[in-house]
Structures are given as structure tokens and as C-alpha cells.
Design a protein around this motif. Structure first.
Motif, PDB file in Angstrom:
ATOM      1  N   MET A   1      25.425 120.414 122.394  1.00  0.00           N
ATOM      2  CA  MET A   1      25.677 119.831 121.062  1.00  0.00           C
ATOM      3  C   MET A   1      25.179 120.786 119.970  1.00  0.00           C
ATOM      4  N   PRO A   2      26.047 121.172 119.052  1.00  0.00           N
ATOM      5  CA  PRO A   2      25.608 122.060 117.963  1.00  0.00           C
ATOM      6  C   PRO A   2      24.748 121.306 116.940  1.00  0.00           C
ATOM      7  N   CYS A   3      24.027 122.057 116.134  1.00  0.00           N
ATOM      8  CA  CYS A   3      23.102 121.443 115.163  1.00  0.00           C
ATOM      9  C   CYS A   3      23.812 120.503 114.190  1.00  0.00           C
ATOM     10  N   THR A   4      24.987 120.930 113.712  1.00  0.00           N
ATOM     11  CA  THR A   4      25.671 120.102 112.716  1.00  0.00           C
ATOM     12  C   THR A   4      25.944 118.712 113.284  1.00  0.00           C
ATOM     13  N   GLU A   5      26.339 118.698 114.569  1.00  0.00           N
ATOM     14  CA  GLU A   5      26.635 117.409 115.180  1.00  0.00           C
ATOM     15  C   GLU A   5      25.351 116.591 115.338  1.00  0.00           C
ATOM     16  N   ALA A   6      24.295 117.279 115.729  1.00  0.00           N
ATOM     17  CA  ALA A   6      23.011 116.585 115.904  1.00  0.00           C
ATOM     18  C   ALA A   6      22.560 115.935 114.594  1.00  0.00           C
ATOM     19  N   HIS A   7      22.792 116.645 113.496  1.00  0.00           N
ATOM     20  CA  HIS A   7      22.424 116.076 112.199  1.00  0.00           C
ATOM     21  C   HIS A   7      23.185 114.793 111.918  1.00  0.00           C
ATOM     22  N   ILE A   8      24.490 114.859 112.168  1.00  0.00           N
ATOM     23  CA  ILE A   8      25.318 113.681 111.880  1.00  0.00           C
ATOM     24  C   ILE A   8      24.893 112.500 112.761  1.00  0.00           C
ATOM     25  N   VAL A   9      24.645 112.778 114.042  1.00  0.00           N
ATOM     26  CA  VAL A   9      24.213 111.700 114.934  1.00  0.00           C
ATOM     27  C   VAL A   9      22.887 111.123 114.448  1.00  0.00           C
ATOM     28  N   CYS A  10      22.026 112.002 113.994  1.00  0.00           N
ATOM     29  CA  CYS A  10      20.736 111.546 113.461  1.00  0.00           C
ATOM     30  C   CYS A  10      20.957 110.639 112.249  1.00  0.00           C
ATOM     31  N   ASP A  11      21.901 111.008 111.388  1.00  0.00           N
ATOM     32  CA  ASP A  11      22.224 110.150 110.244  1.00  0.00           C
ATOM     33  C   ASP A  11      22.730 108.801 110.708  1.00  0.00           C
ATOM     34  N   LYS A  12      23.659 108.852 111.687  1.00  0.00           N
ATOM     35  CA  LYS A  12      24.213 107.588 112.195  1.00  0.00           C
ATOM     36  C   LYS A  12      23.095 106.709 112.745  1.00  0.00           C
ATOM     37  N   ALA A  13      22.163 107.352 113.446  1.00  0.00           N
ATOM     38  CA  ALA A  13      21.070 106.587 114.047  1.00  0.00           C
ATOM     39  C   ALA A  13      20.244 105.873 112.982  1.00  0.00           C
ATOM     40  N   GLN A  14      20.201 106.424 111.769  1.00  0.00           N
ATOM     41  CA  GLN A  14      19.449 105.785 110.689  1.00  0.00           C
ATOM     42  C   GLN A  14      20.073 104.450 110.297  1.00  0.00           C
ATOM     43  N   TYR A  15      21.347 104.317 110.588  1.00  0.00           N
ATOM     44  CA  TYR A  15      22.024 103.049 110.278  1.00  0.00           C
ATOM     45  C   TYR A  15      22.327 102.271 111.550  1.00  0.00           C
ATOM     46  N   ASN A  16      21.689 102.668 112.644  1.00  0.00           N
ATOM     47  CA  ASN A  16      21.943 102.045 113.946  1.00  0.00           C
ATOM     48  C   ASN A  16      23.401 102.105 114.348  1.00  0.00           C
ATOM     49  N   GLU A  17      24.033 103.213 114.069  1.00  0.00           N
ATOM     50  CA  GLU A  17      25.450 103.295 114.413  1.00  0.00           C
ATOM     51  C   GLU A  17      25.745 104.433 115.384  1.00  0.00           C
ATOM     52  N   ALA A  18      24.711 104.998 115.992  1.00  0.00           N
ATOM     53  CA  ALA A  18      24.950 106.042 116.989  1.00  0.00           C
ATOM     54  C   ALA A  18      25.121 105.387 118.357  1.00  0.00           C
ATOM     55  N   THR A  19      26.033 105.920 119.142  1.00  0.00           N
ATOM     56  CA  THR A  19      26.219 105.352 120.475  1.00  0.00           C
ATOM     57  C   THR A  19      25.112 105.864 121.388  1.00  0.00           C
ATOM     58  N   LEU A  20      24.972 105.199 122.527  1.00  0.00           N
ATOM     59  CA  LEU A  20      23.913 105.572 123.467  1.00  0.00           C
ATOM     60  C   LEU A  20      24.092 107.022 123.912  1.00  0.00           C
ATOM     61  N   TRP A  21      25.322 107.368 124.244  1.00  0.00           N
ATOM     62  CA  TRP A  21      25.605 108.724 124.709  1.00  0.00           C
ATOM     63  C   TRP A  21      25.262 109.756 123.639  1.00  0.00           C
ATOM     64  N   GLU A  22      25.592 109.448 122.403  1.00  0.00           N
ATOM     65  CA  GLU A  22      25.258 110.353 121.300  1.00  0.00           C
ATOM     66  C   GLU A  22      23.749 110.543 121.197  1.00  0.00           C
ATOM     67  N   LYS A  23      23.032 109.444 121.389  1.00  0.00           N
ATOM     68  CA  LYS A  23      21.575 109.511 121.263  1.00  0.00           C
ATOM     69  C   LYS A  23      20.976 110.345 122.389  1.00  0.00           C
ATOM     70  N   VAL A  24      21.534 110.188 123.585  1.00  0.00           N
ATOM     71  CA  VAL A  24      21.031 110.972 124.724  1.00  0.00           C
ATOM     72  C   VAL A  24      21.238 112.457 124.455  1.00  0.00           C
ATOM     73  N   LYS A  25      22.448 112.777 123.989  1.00  0.00           N
ATOM     74  CA  LYS A  25      22.736 114.186 123.723  1.00  0.00           C
ATOM     75  C   LYS A  25      21.829 114.731 122.617  1.00  0.00           C
ATOM     76  N   MET A  26      21.581 113.878 121.622  1.00  0.00           N
ATOM     77  CA  MET A  26      20.748 114.321 120.511  1.00  0.00           C
ATOM     78  C   MET A  26      19.312 114.560 120.991  1.00  0.00           C
ATOM     79  N   THR A  27      18.790 113.659 121.801  1.00  0.00           N
ATOM     80  CA  THR A  27      17.422 113.819 122.295  1.00  0.00           C
ATOM     81  C   THR A  27      17.274 115.137 123.035  1.00  0.00           C
ATOM     82  N   MET A  28      18.311 115.452 123.843  1.00  0.00           N
ATOM     83  CA  MET A  28      18.270 116.714 124.580  1.00  0.00           C
ATOM     84  C   MET A  28      18.270 117.902 123.618  1.00  0.00           C
TER      85      MET A  28
END
Lengths: 83, 184
Positions: A1-28
Motif C-alpha cells: 500500500m502506498p503512502c497516499t492510500e494509507a493517508h486516505i484510509v487513515c482519514d476514513k478511519a477517523q469517520y469509522n468508514e474504513a473497511t477491515l481489510w483496509e485497516k489491516v493493510k494500513m496497520t502493516m
């Protein structure tokens, strides 16, 4: 996962709108990327600040008044749509 | 320059909370604020044909609202001289009074430091928000402060979800660095 995507997923997570898979990838990604880790930290801080402020200061119309307002407004609106 | 469209059907859903919050922070009286918001929407309907689409609907409504608030101040101001004569102090309920002191917020209901800090935070957030480009500010506010669903915002502003997240990302980055300077 590139940084830009990680940022967006992090933003989504702030609104509880990131999917589980997105969160796993972001944590990694966060485990190996300092920049994104810092971004996440700031982002969480921002969310906390805004939430604290919103709960404290943002005032909403209560439901009843909103319904009343809508009724008055719709009545007036009907006049205009007939023209 | 993109022109904005006007669609009064959605006004109440989209803007009533926002206008109300805007009003109450300036008028400090819920009933009065409700009346002013209602007046604003009706005035907006009336002058719909003057909407040129240069600003967003919300900005346009706010400009009407500002005039209504000024009108309100003017009215209360002209009544000032009579306030001392017209003593309806205990007329309808214990809490209702016409004395000015009664109308200002109770400074002791909360820890004074908390209140000051909250006020400062609110100001910092507002000033940072006002530095954002209009589109970013609108999306960020709808999403974060008014807590609208992603879908609602997308439909309303005619943008895709990924579009929205990019705008949100830019806004959040700007907000974080702005608040970092002024607050953290």
C-alpha cells in the motif's frame, strides 16, 4: 500500500468508514513507515479536538422544531413551485 | 467558474442545523434563533431568482442570515429604553426574566478554565476553517462537524466518493498544520 492510500484510509478511519481489510493493510504499512505513523498520530489528535469542540459547542435544532420549520417552509415552497 | 444551482427542497435537511448553530452563537436565545432561521429560509425562497450561482447555496443563505441577525439587533436595540419599565420578571416561569444579567450565560456552571479553553479552541477551529479553500471547508464541515453521510455529501455536491476523500484529506492536512501552529 502506498503512502497516499494509507493517508486516505487513515482519514476514513477517523469517520469509522474504513473497511477491515483496509485497516489491516494500513496497520502493516504503519509498522514500516514513520511518516504515515506521524500523520496518523496528528490525524487522531485532530479528530479528538474537533469532536470535543463539536460536542461542547455545536448546537442543533431539536427534532420537533425541525419538523415545524419544515412544515412552514414546505407550505411556502408549494406556492413557488406552482408558479 | 462553476456556477451553483439552487434547490430549496433540500435546504432544511442540509442547512438548518448549520444556520441555527451560526445564529445561536450570535443571538443566545433559542426561540429567537429558530425564528431567525425560519425567516432566513423564507426570505431565501422569496429572492430565489436573484441567486446568481456565484457562491454556494450555503454561503448565499448565510449572507441572508447575517442581514436577519442585524435586523434582530436593531429591533432589540430600539426596545432597550423600554426594558426597565416593562418588568415581566416572574411572569411565566422562574427562569424567565427580562433582566440582562439573567440572559447572559451562567459563568459558574462550568469550570471557568474549561470554558475559556473551549472558547479558544472553537475560535482556533473557526479561524483555521476560514483559511481553507471554500470547497474544502464545505466538505470538511459537512463531514466532520455536521456529520453527514458520505453519500449525502456526494449527491449534494455532485462529487464521487474518492473525490470526497481526497478533498477531506487535503482539508485535514491543512487543518492539522493550522491548528498545530495555533493550538497543539
Amino acid at each position: 500500500m502506498p503512502c497516499t492510500e494509507a493517508h486516505i484510509v487513515c482519514d476514513k478511519a477517523q469517520y469509522n468508514e474504513a473497511t477491515l481489510w483496509e485497516k489491516v493493510k494500513m496497520t502493516m504499512h504503519l509498522a514500516m513507515c514513520k511518516i504515515c505513523k506521524q500523520y496518523t498520530k496528528n490525524n487522531v489528535k485532530l479528530t479528538k479536538l474537533i469532536n470535543a469542540n463539536r460536542d461542547e459547542n455545536f448546537q442543533r435544532l431539536d427534532k420537533q422544531s425541525k419538523v415545524k420549520l419544515k412544515a412552514t417552509f414546505d407550505k411556502e415552497l408549494a406556492k413557488y413551485s406552482n408558479e | 467558474m462553476p456556477t451553483h444551482k439552487i434547490n430549496p427542497n433540500q435546504w432544511i435537511n442540509l442547512y438548518s442545523d448549520y444556520l441555527f448553530n451560526y445564529t445561536i452563537s450570535r443571538v443566545n436565545d433559542r426561540d429567537m434563533a429558530k425564528d431567525i432561521v425560519s425567516d432566513t429560509f423564507l426570505a431565501g425562497l422569496k429572492s430565489m431568482k436573484n441567486f446568481k450561482g456565484e457562491a454556494s447555496e450555503r454561503t448565499w443563505l448565510i449572507s441572508i442570515l447575517k442581514r436577519k441577525i442585524i435586523d434582530h439587533y436593531r429591533k432589540t436595540n430600539s426596545k432597550k429604553g423600554k426594558a426597565e419599565v416593562r418588568m415581566s420578571y416572574y411572569s411565566d416561569s422562574e427562569n424567565e426574566g427580562d433582566w440582562l444579567e439573567e440572559r447572559v450565560a451562567d459563568p459558574f456552571n462550568k469550570n471557568a478554565e474549561d470554558t475559556i479553553e473551549n472558547k479558544e479552541l472553537a475560535l482556533a477551529i473557526q479561524s483555521c476553517l476560514s483559511k481553507l479553500p471554500e470547497k474544502q471547508a464545505t466538505v470538511f464541515e459537512m463531514k466532520t462537524i455536521l456529520e453527514y453521510e458520505t453519500e449525502t455529501i456526494c449527491n449534494e455536491l455532485n462529487i464521487t466518493a474518492s473525490n470526497l476523500w481526497v478533498i477531506i484529506h487535503r482539508a485535514r492536512t491543512a487543518m492539522a498544520s493550522c491548528l498545530e501552529k495555533n493550538w497543539f
